[in-house]
Design a protein around this motif. Structure first.
Motif, short mmCIF file in Angstrom:
data_model
loop_
_atom_site.label_atom_id
_atom_site.label_comp_id
_atom_site.label_asym_id
_atom_site.label_seq_id
_atom_site.Cartn_x
_atom_site.Cartn_y
_atom_site.Cartn_z
N GLN A 232 -14.46 -5.68 -0.95
CA GLN A 232 -15.21 -4.72 0.01
C GLN A 232 -15.65 -5.33 1.25
OE1 GLN A 232 -15.13 -1.66 -0.81
NE2 GLN A 232 -15.89 -1.10 -2.89
N ASP A 233 -15.99 -6.69 1.32
CA ASP A 233 -16.29 -7.20 2.51
C ASP A 233 -15.15 -8.26 3.16
OD1 ASP A 233 -18.80 -6.55 1.97
OD2 ASP A 233 -19.25 -8.63 0.83
N ASN A 234 -13.79 -7.88 2.64
CA ASN A 234 -12.64 -8.59 2.97
C ASN A 234 -12.57 -8.12 4.51
OD1 ASN A 234 -9.91 -9.18 3.39
ND2 ASN A 234 -9.96 -9.90 1.37
N PRO A 235 -12.40 -9.11 5.56
CA PRO A 235 -11.94 -8.58 7.00
C PRO A 235 -10.68 -8.20 7.04
CG PRO A 235 -11.98 -11.23 6.63
CD PRO A 235 -12.19 -10.45 5.09
N SER A 236 -9.76 -8.47 6.23
CA SER A 236 -8.40 -7.99 6.62
C SER A 236 -8.48 -6.52 6.84
CB SER A 236 -7.40 -8.45 5.59
OG SER A 236 -6.39 -7.42 5.60
N GLU A 237 -7.76 -6.03 8.15
CA GLU A 237 -7.55 -4.59 8.35
C GLU A 237 -6.79 -3.84 7.28
OE1 GLU A 237 -6.36 -2.93 12.08
OE2 GLU A 237 -6.68 -4.98 12.97
N ARG A 238 -5.68 -4.58 6.62
CA ARG A 238 -4.64 -3.66 5.70
C ARG A 238 -5.70 -3.73 4.50
NH1 ARG A 238 0.12 -7.88 5.57
NH2 ARG A 238 1.11 -6.47 4.02
N VAL A 239 -6.41 -4.61 4.16
CA VAL A 239 -7.20 -4.24 2.76
C VAL A 239 -8.34 -3.12 3.06
CG1 VAL A 239 -8.87 -5.18 1.54
CG2 VAL A 239 -7.06 -6.53 2.01
N GLN A 240 -8.94 -3.29 4.17
CA GLN A 240 -9.79 -1.94 4.27
C GLN A 240 -9.03 -0.73 4.56
OE1 GLN A 240 -12.93 -2.28 4.08
NE2 GLN A 240 -12.67 -4.54 3.59
N GLN A 241 -7.85 -0.72 5.37
CA GLN A 241 -7.07 0.47 5.45
C GLN A 241 -6.90 1.31 4.06
OE1 GLN A 241 -3.30 0.49 6.92
NE2 GLN A 241 -3.21 2.75 6.97
N PHE A 242 -6.46 0.18 2.95
CA PHE A 242 -5.95 0.65 1.46
C PHE A 242 -7.50 1.02 0.94
CE2 PHE A 242 -5.42 -0.01 -2.69
CZ PHE A 242 -4.35 0.71 -3.04
N LEU A 243 -8.59 0.40 1.07
CA LEU A 243 -9.60 0.60 0.05
C LEU A 243 -10.42 1.68 0.70
CD1 LEU A 243 -11.48 -2.85 -0.22
CD2 LEU A 243 -9.95 -1.61 -2.20
N GLN A 244 -10.25 2.01 1.88
CA GLN A 244 -10.69 3.37 2.73
C GLN A 244 -9.81 4.70 2.52
OE1 GLN A 244 -13.18 2.05 5.91
NE2 GLN A 244 -13.50 0.16 4.87
N GLY A 245 -8.69 4.19 2.49
CA GLY A 245 -7.86 5.44 2.41
C GLY A 245 -7.45 5.94 3.90
N LYS A 246 -7.78 5.12 5.02
CA LYS A 246 -7.32 5.64 6.40
C LYS A 246 -5.77 5.97 6.67
CE LYS A 246 -10.88 2.57 8.27
NZ LYS A 246 -10.81 1.08 8.96
N PRO A 247 -5.76 7.02 7.09
CA PRO A 247 -4.21 7.30 7.22
C PRO A 247 -3.60 6.66 8.35
CG PRO A 247 -5.79 9.18 8.71
CD PRO A 247 -6.77 8.18 7.75
N ASP A 248 -4.13 5.83 9.22
CA ASP A 248 -3.33 5.09 10.19
C ASP A 248 -3.86 3.71 10.38
OD1 ASP A 248 -1.34 4.73 11.60
OD2 ASP A 248 -1.63 6.00 13.51
N GLY A 249 -3.11 2.79 10.62
CA GLY A 249 -3.72 1.51 10.54
C GLY A 249 -2.44 0.35 10.58
N PRO A 250 -2.67 -0.66 9.77
CA PRO A 250 -1.50 -1.47 9.81
C PRO A 250 -0.26 -1.05 9.04
CG PRO A 250 -3.56 -2.43 9.12
CD PRO A 250 -3.85 -1.23 9.52
N VAL A 251 -0.58 -0.07 8.07
CA VAL A 251 0.47 0.73 7.31
C VAL A 251 0.51 1.95 8.47
CG1 VAL A 251 1.20 1.87 5.23
CG2 VAL A 251 -0.01 -0.14 5.24
#
Lengths: 270, 260
Positions: A232-251
């Motif tokens: 949860q505290d991982n700074p990586s944007e890709r990890v956070q995009q996946f965990l929070q289910g953001k529609p746009d980001g590194p993916v």
């Protein structure tokens, strides 16, 4: 992590499907006696990873060891012996459709042991009781609901008291109650039987609620790993995009294409 | 030009790869004989599914083919005044050719397609995978019993087909068109040779049984585990089996009756 506490050790795994690199130097350790969740977007080869661990597929290069045994170097008979120590819960349940619930759970016992019939009956009923379906023993697989199918399949995969159990997307397509039942059952089984559990899923909240350790796989590599809190505290944007289910980001939201203005000005060409 | 060559090359390569895979598959499933205690019940179940359930179509088709042979034979033979030879004609046609061939074609359509679809579905629903993960070889448990069942039942079905056909020929020739019953059977007895005709027919049906079942179980086992994949595998089973049966029939006939 010391080697005694590692049950599955994956080193520099490379696996190709046709031209596509599914895994590209993936390394991962799965600790003994814990629930480990492997998460990642659909199509990253999570199921493929389980099949590699079970020896159904062979890696291009790299090493997979289960309890110190290198899986893909085994002969067929030794591999089959190793698999008796593993249980796998398939996404569809994969119950044998021509035999009843009872016979499905009895199947591995009949094939691998010479136990007398009354003992097989006791074991089957105990396993079915553990998943709450003792009363459904006479139903055929086609008469079971999706959640029940998975519970029967779970009873079947623990029939031989394995040391490792692999769950392939156990929560996909389940209603909230069935999900809750499965979450409860996975952690209960792990504690009571001293199992090592590997859980492949993209259901973030359910997985994080039961796992001791989690890692996220994307584009053939591990992009984040640790306890649920660490992730949860991982700074990586890709990890956070996946965990929070953001529609746009590194993916990206858009499939790769030329800029829209050029495409529209292109006229008649499709 | 290069593109076309590449396509041909790739096509040939695919065919060779598929032949190789199917041969490996054949050898592995022939070796993988289950223990008698577990294998026998599985075999009996498959003989029932493949053989007994095909009986209706075999018996009905045999009856009609025999009756048609009787009618057509009578029409031609009366022109030469030799309608007594109808028994001999019906029996030889059935025992040597139509019995094994038509049974094999019906078998491919009824039992072969069912085998392919069943195995393909087991693959699509991960039943074969889960069996492997339980340390059970699906070749031994699923494929081998089906393979042997097809192999055993085909000659029996072909014999039943011929017997019913001969009876059908008699119904038309003797009971309807009035050929003397004694000459129907006597002509047949004197001209049908056990080794030359009956045994060769049985050999044919054994070969067809082997090939049809091989194609059916392999297509199921090798199918793409989706609904399109299974439907195309089922189609392939029927098409390949029919072509293989007709082609092999020509070769076998040439060897058995061609005097070369």
């Amino acid at each position: 992590m010391t080697s005694e506490s590692t049950f599955i050790d994956i080193q520099n795994l490379v696996f190709l499907r046709g031209e596509r690199r599914i895994f590209d130097g993936l390394s991962l350790q799965i600790p003994r006696g814990k629930v480990t969740a492997i998460m990642g977007p659909s199509g990253t080869g999570k199921t493929t990873l389980l099949k590699l661990i079970g020896g159904q597929l062979r890696p291009e290069s790299g090493r997979i060891t289960v309890d110190g045994i290198c899986v893909h170097k085994l002969r067929r008979s030794a591999l089959y012996d190793l698999r008796k120590r593993m249980g796998m819960l398939f996404q569809s349940g994969a119950l044998f459709s021509d035999i009843s619930t009872y016979e499905n759970v009895a199947f591995p016992l009949r094939v691998h042991t010479k136990l007398p019939e009354d003992m097989i009956r006791d074991i089957v009923l105990m396993k079915l009781e553990a998943v709450g379906l003792r009363g459904a023993r006479d139903l055929m697989p086609s008469e079971l609901s999706g959640g029940m199918t998975r519970r029967v399949a779970l009873a079947r995969s623990i029939a031989l008291d394995p040391e490792l159990i692999m769950y392939d997307e156990p929560f996909t397509g389940q209603d909230p109650i069935a999900k809750g039942v499965l979450v409860e059952m996975i952690s209960k089984l792990n504690r009571s039987m001293g199992l090592t559990s590997v859980l492949v899923s993209h259901d973030v909240p359910e997985s994080l609620s039961i796992c001791d350790y989690a890692c996220i796989v994307s584009n053939g590599q591990v992009i984040g790993a640790g306890t649920p809190e660490e992730l949860q505290d991982n700074p990586s944007e890709r990890v956070q995009q996946f965990l929070q289910g953001k529609p746009d980001g590194p993916v990206p939201f858009h499939y790769p294409a030329e800029p829209i203005a050029e495409d529209l000005a292109g006229g008649a060409q499709r | 030009m290069i593109d076309r060559l590449a396509t041909i090359g790739r096509g040939t390569f695919d065919i060779l790869a598929s032949l190789g895979r199917s041969s490996e598959f054949l050898v592995r499933s022939l070796i993988a004989v289950p223990r008698p205690a577990t294998g026998l019940p599985l075999l009996v179940k498959q003989i029932y599914a493949v053989g007994v359930l095909s009986l209706a179509i075999i018996v009905v088709s045999g009856l009609f083919i025999g009756m048609v042979l009787g009618l057509q034979g009578y029409n031609i033979l009366t022109d030469y005044g030799s309608e007594q030879a109808i028994g001999q004609m019906v029996a030889l046609t059935l025992v040597r050719e139509l019995g094994p061939v038509v049974t094999a074609l019906l078998f491919a359509g009824r039992a072969g397609s069912a085998l392919t679809a069943e195995i393909g579905l087991m693959k699509a629903t991960e039943q074969l995978s889960s069996m492997e993960m339980m340390g059970v070889d699906p070749l031994r448990r699923v494929i081998a019993p089906r393979f042997w069942a097809g192999f055993i039942t085909m000659p029996l079905l072909a014999m039943i087909f011929s017997v019913v056909g001969i009876w059908g020929g008699m119904l038309v020739g003797v009971d309807w068109l009035g050929v003397f019953e004694g000459s129907y059977w006597a002509n047949m007895q004197s001209s049908v040779d056990f080794g030359e005709d009956v045994l060769n027919g049985v050999i044919k049906s054994i070969v067809f049984g082997f090939v049809c079942t091989w194609i059916a179980v392999y297509q199921g086992y090798d199918s793409v585990p989706t609904s399109e994949g299974i439907s195309s595998a089922t189609t392939k089973t029927v098409v390949y089996s029919s072509l293989a049966v007709l082609g092999l029939d020509f070769i076998l006939t040439a060897v058995m009756f061609g005097d070369i």
